[in-house]
Design a protein around this motif. Structure first.
Motif, mmCIF file in Angstrom:
data_model
loop_
_atom_site.group_PDB
_atom_site.id
_atom_site.type_symbol
_atom_site.label_atom_id
_atom_site.label_comp_id
_atom_site.label_asym_id
_atom_site.label_seq_id
_atom_site.Cartn_x
_atom_site.Cartn_y
_atom_site.Cartn_z
ATOM 1 N N CYS A 187 0.848 -1.208 0.000
ATOM 2 C CA CYS A 187 0.000 0.000 0.000
ATOM 3 C C CYS A 187 0.875 1.246 0.000
ATOM 4 C CB CYS A 187 -0.896 0.036 1.238
ATOM 5 S SG CYS A 187 -2.221 -1.139 1.175
ATOM 6 N N SER A 188 1.923 1.272 0.831
ATOM 7 C CA SER A 188 2.800 2.456 0.905
ATOM 8 C C SER A 188 3.473 2.705 -0.438
ATOM 9 C CB SER A 188 3.907 2.273 1.933
ATOM 10 O OG SER A 188 3.367 1.998 3.170
ATOM 11 N N ILE A 189 3.923 1.617 -1.099
ATOM 12 C CA ILE A 189 4.622 1.785 -2.376
ATOM 13 C C ILE A 189 3.641 2.210 -3.473
ATOM 14 C CG2 ILE A 189 5.851 0.514 -4.213
ATOM 15 C CD1 ILE A 189 7.151 -1.140 -1.954
ATOM 16 N N VAL A 190 2.453 1.591 -3.470
ATOM 17 C CA VAL A 190 1.510 1.827 -4.564
ATOM 18 C C VAL A 190 0.715 3.118 -4.354
ATOM 19 C CG1 VAL A 190 -0.572 0.901 -5.662
ATOM 20 C CG2 VAL A 190 1.365 -0.602 -5.210
ATOM 21 N N SER A 204 -11.223 -5.578 4.218
ATOM 22 C CA SER A 204 -11.914 -6.319 3.143
ATOM 23 C C SER A 204 -11.016 -6.443 1.908
ATOM 24 C CB SER A 204 -13.269 -5.710 2.801
ATOM 25 O OG SER A 204 -13.117 -4.360 2.529
ATOM 26 N N MET A 205 -10.119 -5.472 1.687
ATOM 27 C CA MET A 205 -9.192 -5.560 0.546
ATOM 28 C C MET A 205 -8.274 -6.785 0.707
ATOM 29 S SD MET A 205 -6.900 -2.402 -0.723
ATOM 30 C CE MET A 205 -5.482 -2.487 0.319
ATOM 31 N N VAL A 206 -7.731 -6.949 1.939
ATOM 32 C CA VAL A 206 -6.820 -8.088 2.178
ATOM 33 C C VAL A 206 -7.601 -9.400 2.088
ATOM 34 C CG1 VAL A 206 -5.181 -9.131 3.795
ATOM 35 C CG2 VAL A 206 -5.310 -6.664 3.613
ATOM 36 N N GLN A 207 -8.819 -9.393 2.683
ATOM 37 C CA GLN A 207 -9.623 -10.626 2.654
ATOM 38 C C GLN A 207 -9.936 -11.047 1.220
ATOM 39 O OE1 GLN A 207 -13.005 -9.706 5.092
ATOM 40 N NE2 GLN A 207 -12.061 -10.550 6.951
ATOM 41 N N ARG A 208 -10.293 -10.050 0.397
ATOM 42 C CA ARG A 208 -10.636 -10.366 -1.000
ATOM 43 C C ARG A 208 -9.428 -10.913 -1.751
ATOM 44 N NH1 ARG A 208 -13.601 -5.757 -1.246
ATOM 45 N NH2 ARG A 208 -11.822 -4.655 -2.104
ATOM 46 N N THR A 210 -6.861 -12.538 -0.546
ATOM 47 C CA THR A 210 -6.577 -13.916 -0.121
ATOM 48 C C THR A 210 -7.606 -14.873 -0.738
ATOM 49 O OG1 THR A 210 -5.896 -12.943 1.960
ATOM 50 C CG2 THR A 210 -6.088 -15.328 1.938
ATOM 51 N N LYS A 211 -8.877 -14.436 -0.699
ATOM 52 C CA LYS A 211 -9.957 -15.279 -1.229
ATOM 53 C C LYS A 211 -9.765 -15.511 -2.731
ATOM 54 C CE LYS A 211 -14.863 -14.849 -2.002
ATOM 55 N NZ LYS A 211 -15.930 -13.868 -1.981
ATOM 56 N N ASN A 212 -9.426 -14.432 -3.459
ATOM 57 C CA ASN A 212 -9.264 -14.563 -4.919
ATOM 58 C C ASN A 212 -8.121 -15.505 -5.274
ATOM 59 O OD1 ASN A 212 -11.289 -12.764 -5.033
ATOM 60 N ND2 ASN A 212 -10.151 -11.125 -6.036
ATOM 61 N N THR A 213 -7.013 -15.409 -4.516
ATOM 62 C CA THR A 213 -5.881 -16.296 -4.805
ATOM 63 C C THR A 213 -6.313 -17.751 -4.603
ATOM 64 O OG1 THR A 213 -4.458 -14.560 -3.951
ATOM 65 C CG2 THR A 213 -3.410 -16.675 -4.313
ATOM 66 N N LYS A 214 -7.087 -17.995 -3.513
ATOM 67 C CA LYS A 214 -7.570 -19.358 -3.250
ATOM 68 C C LYS A 214 -8.483 -19.831 -4.377
ATOM 69 C CE LYS A 214 -7.644 -20.356 1.625
ATOM 70 N NZ LYS A 214 -8.298 -19.799 2.775
ATOM 71 N N LEU A 215 -9.428 -18.952 -4.779
ATOM 72 C CA LEU A 215 -10.388 -19.346 -5.821
ATOM 73 C C LEU A 215 -9.681 -19.622 -7.149
ATOM 74 C CD1 LEU A 215 -13.318 -16.844 -5.149
ATOM 75 C CD2 LEU A 215 -13.421 -19.321 -4.932
ATOM 76 N N MET A 216 -8.688 -18.781 -7.477
ATOM 77 C CA MET A 216 -7.946 -18.963 -8.740
ATOM 78 C C MET A 216 -7.314 -20.345 -8.802
ATOM 79 S SD MET A 216 -7.390 -16.423 -11.030
ATOM 80 C CE MET A 216 -5.767 -15.928 -11.469
ATOM 81 N N PHE A 304 -0.181 -6.371 -5.627
ATOM 82 C CA PHE A 304 -0.801 -6.854 -4.386
ATOM 83 C C PHE A 304 -0.827 -8.380 -4.343
ATOM 84 C CE2 PHE A 304 -2.409 -2.525 -3.833
ATOM 85 C CZ PHE A 304 -2.202 -2.377 -2.467
ATOM 86 N N THR A 305 -1.241 -9.010 -5.445
ATOM 87 C CA THR A 305 -1.375 -10.472 -5.377
ATOM 88 C C THR A 305 -0.013 -11.158 -5.351
ATOM 89 O OG1 THR A 305 -2.003 -10.278 -7.677
ATOM 90 C CG2 THR A 305 -3.696 -11.028 -6.219
ATOM 91 N N ALA A 306 0.920 -10.667 -6.173
ATOM 92 C CA ALA A 306 2.238 -11.334 -6.210
ATOM 93 C C ALA A 306 3.069 -10.977 -4.985
ATOM 94 C CB ALA A 306 2.993 -10.939 -7.477
ATOM 95 N N GLY A 307 2.793 -9.818 -4.357
ATOM 96 C CA GLY A 307 3.683 -9.347 -3.304
ATOM 97 C C GLY A 307 3.206 -9.552 -1.883
#
Ligand code: HEM
Length: 499
Positions: A187-190, A204-208, A210-216, A304-307
């Motif tokens: 967040c600080s970098i972006v 909710s941003m962090v939860q989403r 994590t959830k999206n990575t699991k669903l993918m 966010f997802t890769a980092g």
């Protein structure tokens, strides 16, 4: 079957591709008539499901075993999709560093549905080149490798330490606190600012994410990737599309508020920098640029997802390993006491902390957070005597380097001596490839290395990690859940204050 289809690491495989099937037929017929065009060996595939049955119970372990039989370059059918697997650190380096034929990313139907072919991770060609360069330059300015980044991580470590202190030594799940701290660095970098850990937008941003990575990585989304026409109805795909839509909406709002207060001469973070560049290009009449909304949104999603998941999983696995190996934890803490004392650790202390450095490298080796990465051949290539046609998906088995039985003295046990010479100095190892290699090597490597060092040393300076009451070290489970990243099973630890 669901276990088998949990071959979650196969980020970019789409066998439902008529051109590829045609190419495959051409390739078979050409190799029949041209003995020079020898194809890599591999297990015989079954119709439709290919070799999927051979992936149980753990895909990367099964593929490492197969490489012992078929060698470092072999073919494996993921469903009907023929894929070439590269194993062993020498083969991987030769392919990714010495050849330019393996630098494209393979994509799959869900990546296209989510419009993820923009940005960095799943992009190719000029878009990828420009966005990767942009992200690297800006992460350097707003984060990586700079004093500013070190300060951000140290400040965030302090927030994390305060949060863990509030647990008063009681058992807690490390997942949310560590995820939040690591996500705040991105967040600080972006965006140019961090969030409070209880901010509902942030939570909710962090939860989403994590959830999206699991669903993918879920079995049903993989099934859809294999058979898009048959399985477009699966619930996980629908949930993923909805969640990604909300994510975009939330990001657009954050970007809009940055845009309204933008000063192109004083960029607060990577988003400001992108918007400033867009304005500059438009002013100079360049309308056909890569600086469009889709590239901004997907680059931000990529970071966010890769980092986040990768780094926080490695830190959590490290704390688990420390609780399981109290003697090694004691030795790290003894070195930290002796060299740093009670002052705050700094990035430049690493060179004076060889044992701690070796332990952190060994944590990464054992965590094996990204066991495979998926590429695609950008041209016809003959590699190690085998002909591989343009457009063939290539599975790079990074796990085979990190656990190579010919390279590591005890490949399957936690042993910091892997990274120490006889005098106790830190030593680099060629087979250590957790960030991959070559032109597509992890964009966040320097940042991740600094985060692992500063977060882990700060935490170990302040706390001694132990199993929860009633459990012994032996009871702690080191096995991991599969996915794009390997994550430790849900667990709790106690953090006993040392200061
Ligand atoms: C311990 C932490 C991390 C590990 C183990 C890790 C590992 C990897 C691996 C194995 C790849 C695939 C490279 C390939 O295709 O050969 C990758 C790609 C990538 N990583 Fe990381 N990563 C970590 C942290 C980060 C962080 C902190 C960021 C950024 C903030 C990041 C951003 C990226 C991006 C953007 C790519 C795509 C690169 C491209 O396709 O050109 N990673 N990472």
């Amino acid at each position: 079957m669901s276990v088998i289809l949990k071959f979650n690491c196969i980020v970019g495989v789409n066998f439902h591709h008529p051109i590829r099937n045609f190419n495959r037929l051409c390739s078979i017929s050409q190799s029949l008539f041209d003995p020079q065009r020898k194809e890599p060996p591999g297990p015989r595939p079954l119709p439709v499901i290919g070799n999927l049955l051979q992936l149980a119970p753990s895909p990367h372990v099964a593929l490492c075993e197969l490489s012992k039989k078929y060698g470092p370059v072999f073919t494996f059918n993921l469903g009907p999709q023929r894929t070439v697997v590269l194993a062993g650190h020498k083969t991987i380096k030769e392919a990714l560093v010495s050849s330019d034929a393996f630098s494209e990313r393979d994509t799959n139907p869900i990546i296209h549905d989510l419009k993820l072919t923009y940005g960095i991770v799943f992009a190719n060609g000029d878009t990828w080149r420009e966005m990767r360069h942009f992200a690297l330059t800006n992460m350097r300015d707003f984060g990586m490798g700079r004093k500013a980044c070190e300060e951000k991580i140290l400040q965030e470590s302090q927030w994390l330490i305060n949060l863990i202190k509030e647990k008063n030594g009681k058992a807690f799940d490390t997942a949310q606190p560590v995820n939040h701290a690591v996500c705040n660095i991105i967040c600080s970098i972006v965006y140019g600012n961090r969030f409070e850990y209880d901010d509902p937008v942030f939570v909710s941003m962090v939860q989403r994410a994590t959830k999206n990575t699991k669903l993918m990585g879920s079995a049903s989304v993989q099934l859809y990737n294999f058979f898009p026409k048959l399985f477009s109805w699966v619930g996980a795909r629908k949930q993923l599309m909805e969640s990604a839509f909300i994510n975009r909406k939330c990001m657009k709002e954050l970007i809009k508020s940055l845009q309204s207060t933008l000063n192109p001469h004083m960029c607060r973070g990577l988003v400001d920098s992108f918007l400033a560049r867009k304005i500059q290009l438009e002013a100079s009449g360049n309308l056909n640029s890569h600086y469009c909304e889709d590239n901004l949104l997907v680059t931000v999603v990529n970071l966010f997802t890769a980092g986040t998941d990768t780094t926080s999983t490695t830190i959590r696995y490290g704390l688990l390993l420390m609780a399981k190996n109290p003697k090694i934890q004691d030795q790290v803490q003894e070195e930290l006491n002796r060299v740093i004392g009670s002052r705050q650790v700094q990035a430049q202390d690493r060179k004076n902390l060889p044992y701690t450095d070796a332990v952190i490298h060994e944590i990464q080796r054992m965590a094996n957070t990204v066991p495979t990465t998926v590429r695609r051949t950008s041209r016809d290539v003959t590699f190690r005597g085998y002909f591989i046609r343009k457009g063939t998906p290539v599975l790079v088995l990074l796990a085979s380097a990190l656990q190579d039985e010919d390279e590591w003295e005890t490949p399957h046990t936690f042993n910091p001596a892997h990274f120490l010479d006889k005098e106790g100095n830190f030593r680099k190892r060629d087979a250590f490839l957790p960030f991959s290699a070559g032109s597509r090597v992890c964009t966040g490597e320097s940042l991740a290395r600094m985060e692992l060092f500063l977060f882990l040393t700060s935490l170990l300076q302040h706390f001694h990690f132990t199993p929860p009451p009633g459990l012994k070290e032996d009871d702690l489970d080191l096995s991991q859940n599969g996915g794009f990243t390997l994550t430790p099973k849900p667990h709790e630890l106690c953090a006993i204050s040392r200061v």
